[in-house]
Motif scaffolding. Structure first.
Motif, PDB file in Angstrom:
ATOM      1  N   VAL A   1       0.827  -1.210   0.000  1.00 45.96           N
ATOM      2  CA  VAL A   1       0.000   0.000   0.000  1.00 45.96           C
ATOM      3  C   VAL A   1       0.857   1.254   0.000  1.00 45.96           C
ATOM      4  O   VAL A   1       0.587   2.222  -0.717  1.00 45.96           O
ATOM      5  CB  VAL A   1      -0.943  -0.010   1.225  1.00 45.96           C
ATOM      6  N   SER A   2       1.932   1.240   0.799  1.00 43.66           N
ATOM      7  CA  SER A   2       2.797   2.430   0.898  1.00 43.66           C
ATOM      8  C   SER A   2       3.513   2.730  -0.414  1.00 43.66           C
ATOM      9  O   SER A   2       3.869   3.883  -0.687  1.00 43.66           O
ATOM     10  CB  SER A   2       3.826   2.237   2.013  1.00 43.66           C
ATOM     11  N   LYS A   3       3.740   1.697  -1.222  1.00 45.59           N
ATOM     12  CA  LYS A   3       4.433   1.890  -2.497  1.00 45.59           C
ATOM     13  C   LYS A   3       3.475   2.001  -3.681  1.00 45.59           C
ATOM     14  O   LYS A   3       3.918   2.095  -4.817  1.00 45.59           O
ATOM     15  CB  LYS A   3       5.403   0.732  -2.743  1.00 45.59           C
ATOM     16  N   SER A   4       2.193   1.988  -3.403  1.00 46.07           N
ATOM     17  CA  SER A   4       1.222   2.061  -4.487  1.00 46.07           C
ATOM     18  C   SER A   4       1.101   3.501  -4.987  1.00 46.07           C
ATOM     19  O   SER A   4       1.420   4.462  -4.286  1.00 46.07           O
ATOM     20  CB  SER A   4      -0.150   1.565  -4.029  1.00 46.07           C
ATOM     21  N   GLY A   5       0.610   3.615  -6.176  1.00 50.69           N
ATOM     22  CA  GLY A   5       0.444   4.934  -6.753  1.00 50.69           C
ATOM     23  C   GLY A   5      -0.659   5.738  -6.104  1.00 50.69           C
ATOM     24  O   GLY A   5      -0.642   6.964  -6.145  1.00 50.69           O
ATOM     25  N   PHE A   6      -1.613   5.093  -5.502  1.00 48.75           N
ATOM     26  CA  PHE A   6      -2.745   5.796  -4.917  1.00 48.75           C
ATOM     27  C   PHE A   6      -2.313   6.732  -3.791  1.00 48.75           C
ATOM     28  O   PHE A   6      -2.880   7.808  -3.614  1.00 48.75           O
ATOM     29  CB  PHE A   6      -3.781   4.794  -4.395  1.00 48.75           C
ATOM     30  N   LEU A   7      -1.303   6.324  -3.016  1.00 49.39           N
ATOM     31  CA  LEU A   7      -0.847   7.148  -1.903  1.00 49.39           C
ATOM     32  C   LEU A   7       0.240   8.129  -2.310  1.00 49.39           C
ATOM     33  O   LEU A   7       0.590   9.016  -1.527  1.00 49.39           O
ATOM     34  CB  LEU A   7      -0.321   6.251  -0.767  1.00 49.39           C
ATOM     35  N   ASN A   8       0.782   7.989  -3.508  1.00 49.46           N
ATOM     36  CA  ASN A   8       1.898   8.827  -3.931  1.00 49.46           C
ATOM     37  C   ASN A   8       1.556   9.746  -5.097  1.00 49.46           C
ATOM     38  O   ASN A   8       2.433  10.437  -5.620  1.00 49.46           O
ATOM     39  CB  ASN A   8       3.091   7.943  -4.327  1.00 49.46           C
ATOM     40  N   LEU A   9       0.304   9.759  -5.502  1.00 46.30           N
ATOM     41  CA  LEU A   9      -0.116  10.595  -6.620  1.00 46.30           C
ATOM     42  C   LEU A   9      -0.169  12.049  -6.186  1.00 46.30           C
ATOM     43  O   LEU A   9      -0.817  12.407  -5.204  1.00 46.30           O
ATOM     44  CB  LEU A   9      -1.498  10.152  -7.106  1.00 46.30           C
ATOM     45  N   THR A  10       0.520  12.917  -6.924  1.00 46.08           N
ATOM     46  CA  THR A  10       0.496  14.344  -6.641  1.00 46.08           C
ATOM     47  C   THR A  10      -0.588  15.016  -7.473  1.00 46.08           C
ATOM     48  O   THR A  10      -1.081  14.453  -8.460  1.00 46.08           O
ATOM     49  CB  THR A  10       1.850  14.997  -6.959  1.00 46.08           C
ATOM     50  N   GLY A  11      -0.928  16.231  -7.091  1.00 46.79           N
ATOM     51  CA  GLY A  11      -1.929  16.978  -7.848  1.00 46.79           C
ATOM     52  C   GLY A  11      -1.485  17.242  -9.276  1.00 46.79           C
ATOM     53  O   GLY A  11      -2.281  17.177 -10.210  1.00 46.79           O
ATOM     54  N   GLY A  12      -0.194  17.549  -9.432  1.00 46.35           N
ATOM     55  CA  GLY A  12       0.335  17.796 -10.769  1.00 46.35           C
ATOM     56  C   GLY A  12       0.254  16.574 -11.651  1.00 46.35           C
ATOM     57  O   GLY A  12      -0.106  16.659 -12.835  1.00 46.35           O
ATOM     58  N   GLN A  13       0.579  15.423 -11.089  1.00 50.96           N
ATOM     59  CA  GLN A  13       0.497  14.193 -11.865  1.00 50.96           C
ATOM     60  C   GLN A  13      -0.940  13.885 -12.271  1.00 50.96           C
ATOM     61  O   GLN A  13      -1.199  13.465 -13.405  1.00 50.96           O
ATOM     62  CB  GLN A  13       1.075  13.030 -11.062  1.00 50.96           C
ATOM     63  N   ALA A  14      -1.866  14.104 -11.347  1.00 46.52           N
ATOM     64  CA  ALA A  14      -3.281  13.864 -11.654  1.00 46.52           C
ATOM     65  C   ALA A  14      -3.746  14.765 -12.795  1.00 46.52           C
ATOM     66  O   ALA A  14      -4.464  14.330 -13.702  1.00 46.52           O
ATOM     67  CB  ALA A  14      -4.133  14.107 -10.404  1.00 46.52           C
ATOM     68  N   LEU A  15      -3.307  16.042 -12.762  1.00 48.91           N
ATOM     69  CA  LEU A  15      -3.691  16.972 -13.819  1.00 48.91           C
ATOM     70  C   LEU A  15      -3.105  16.552 -15.162  1.00 48.91           C
ATOM     71  O   LEU A  15      -3.788  16.594 -16.194  1.00 48.91           O
ATOM     72  CB  LEU A  15      -3.221  18.384 -13.459  1.00 48.91           C
TER      73      LEU A  15
END
Length: 392
Positions: free
Chosen positions: A13-27
């Motif tokens: 979970v700690s290495k998953s993208g869901f917890l590490n996604l930044t706002g810039g990446q989402a945009l």
């Protein structure tokens, strides 16, 4: 046993993208969706816009580690080969073809195989229209300087006006690699928007009478002329502007494959299998450079605006010279073909045909417009060579 399982779940979970996604990446992921929509639904340059959009998606996936810009853009100015060997991602290895200047010339090889230079040979005055259409490149260059971009960055931005994606990529990788994502996306976006951007400019700068002019049929071009032409152009242009030799050389080699008639297998491979493979690699890796931290900057907005200005003035330059030739020829040259001087082959020539046919249904300008269109490909490569020789 339960503790081991719990620790494993926590690590995943700690290495998953869901917890590490930044706002810039989402945009940026949303931007990639928009580009995919334009490619698939609207048909805007799908062969390149689709892989570019997906490359943008891949590079902004958190924790995926597919592309590491620090390997290519660092204080040394060289590829960090040790980093590449120890921890490179898939797109890092594919990007070597961009960084080392391999993919754009190979694209030009395929373009040469697919392009008939006959209309240009039959009407050498087309060279002047192709040259005039490069006006936007140099206007955007000085505009970028005025906005505070460095000369190298301004050169990369200005080349967008040539409406030639491979040339823009080739130039930017050498002058301002940190701007590659923004420049490439702007260049290919405007190429895709040629049918929307050009007609209003063409109509604004021409009269209804001039747009309705029917041009005489072009003279036949002999096989000898078609064989000698690419050899002669490769020599002359490379002597004048050595920095553009990789692009012009491969473009003319491809055309020689086409016109010689003795290497049909090589001709078909270059314009089909090789062209398709390189297009995939080029598109995905260029899209990978559009990471959130590099793309979401005020510079990107400036590049997009300046690129539009460059493209608009490039179109205007070709049309205005077409107006002059219309007057000097006594009304025998339709000025609309000047708009094809930008090097979006063959889309710009088709736009000239479409606009001319609206004014006169019996008009057939396509082959006449292909002359300036092919000249624009050569002209944009020469302009890139001039910028490289001055700024590199």
């Amino acid at each position: 046993m339960f503790e081991i399982f719990a620790d494993s779940v926590q690590t995943i979970v700690s290495k998953s993208g869901f917890l590490n996604l930044t706002g810039g990446q989402a945009l940026m992921i949303l931007v990639s969706f928009v580009l995919m929509y334009l490619a698939i639904r609207k048909g805007f340059e799908p062969l390149l816009l689709l892989p570019i959009a997906f490359g943008m998606l891949l590079t902004n996936l958190p924790m995926a580690g597919m592309y590491h810009p620090e390997i290519f853009i660092n204080d040394t100015g060289h590829i960090a080969w040790e980093m590449l060997a120890n921890g490179g991602g898939l797109l890092d290895y594919l990007y070597l073809g961009v960084k080392l200047g391999i993919y754009p010339p190979l694209i030009f090889l395929g373009v040469g195989c697919m392009t008939d230079f006959g209309p240009l040979i039959a009407n050498p005055k087309s060279f002047l229209m192709g040259a005039a259409a490069q006006l936007g490149i140099f206007l955007a260059f000085f505009g970028a300087l005025a906005l505070g971009f460095t000369p190298a960055e301004a050169g990369s931005i200005g080349i967008i006006g040539g409406a030639d994606g491979p040339t823009a990529i080739f130039t930017t990788t050498q002058l301002a690699p940190h701007l590659l994502g923004s420049v490439a996306i702007a260049a290919y976006s405007y190429m895709a928007l040629v049918p929307i951007i050009q007609p209003p400019i063409m109509k604004l700068l021409t009269t209804k009478k001039a747009r309705a002019v029917r041009m005489e049929q072009l003279r036949p071009v002999s096989k000898l002329e078609k064989i000698v032409f690419p050899i002669l152009v490769a020599i002359l242009v490379s002597f004048l502007v050595p920095d553009t030799a990789p692009l012009i050389g491969m473009l003319m080699l491809g055309n020689l494959f086409r016109e010689s008639g003795v290497v049909d297998r090589l001709n078909k491979t270059a314009q089909n299998e090789l062209m398709n493979i390189v297009t995939i690699f080029l598109g995905v890796t260029v899209g990978a450079t559009a990471s959130a931290e590099r793309f979401l900057t005020p510079q990107t907005l400036g590049i997009i605006v300046l690129g539009l200005i460059a493209f608009a003035f490039g179109t205007a330059g070709g049309v205005l010279l077409g107006d002059l030739m219309y007057v000097l020829s006594g009304g025998k040259i339709n000025p609309l073909i000047g708009s094809a001087g930008v090097s979006a082959v063959p889309m710009a020539a088709r736009v000239s045909q479409k606009v001319g046919q609206k004014e006169n249904p019996t008009n057939f300008l396509l082959m006449h417009a292909m002359g300036p269109n092919v000249a624009g490909v050569i002209g944009s490569a020469v302009a890139a060579g001039v910028l490289l020789s001055i700024l590199k």
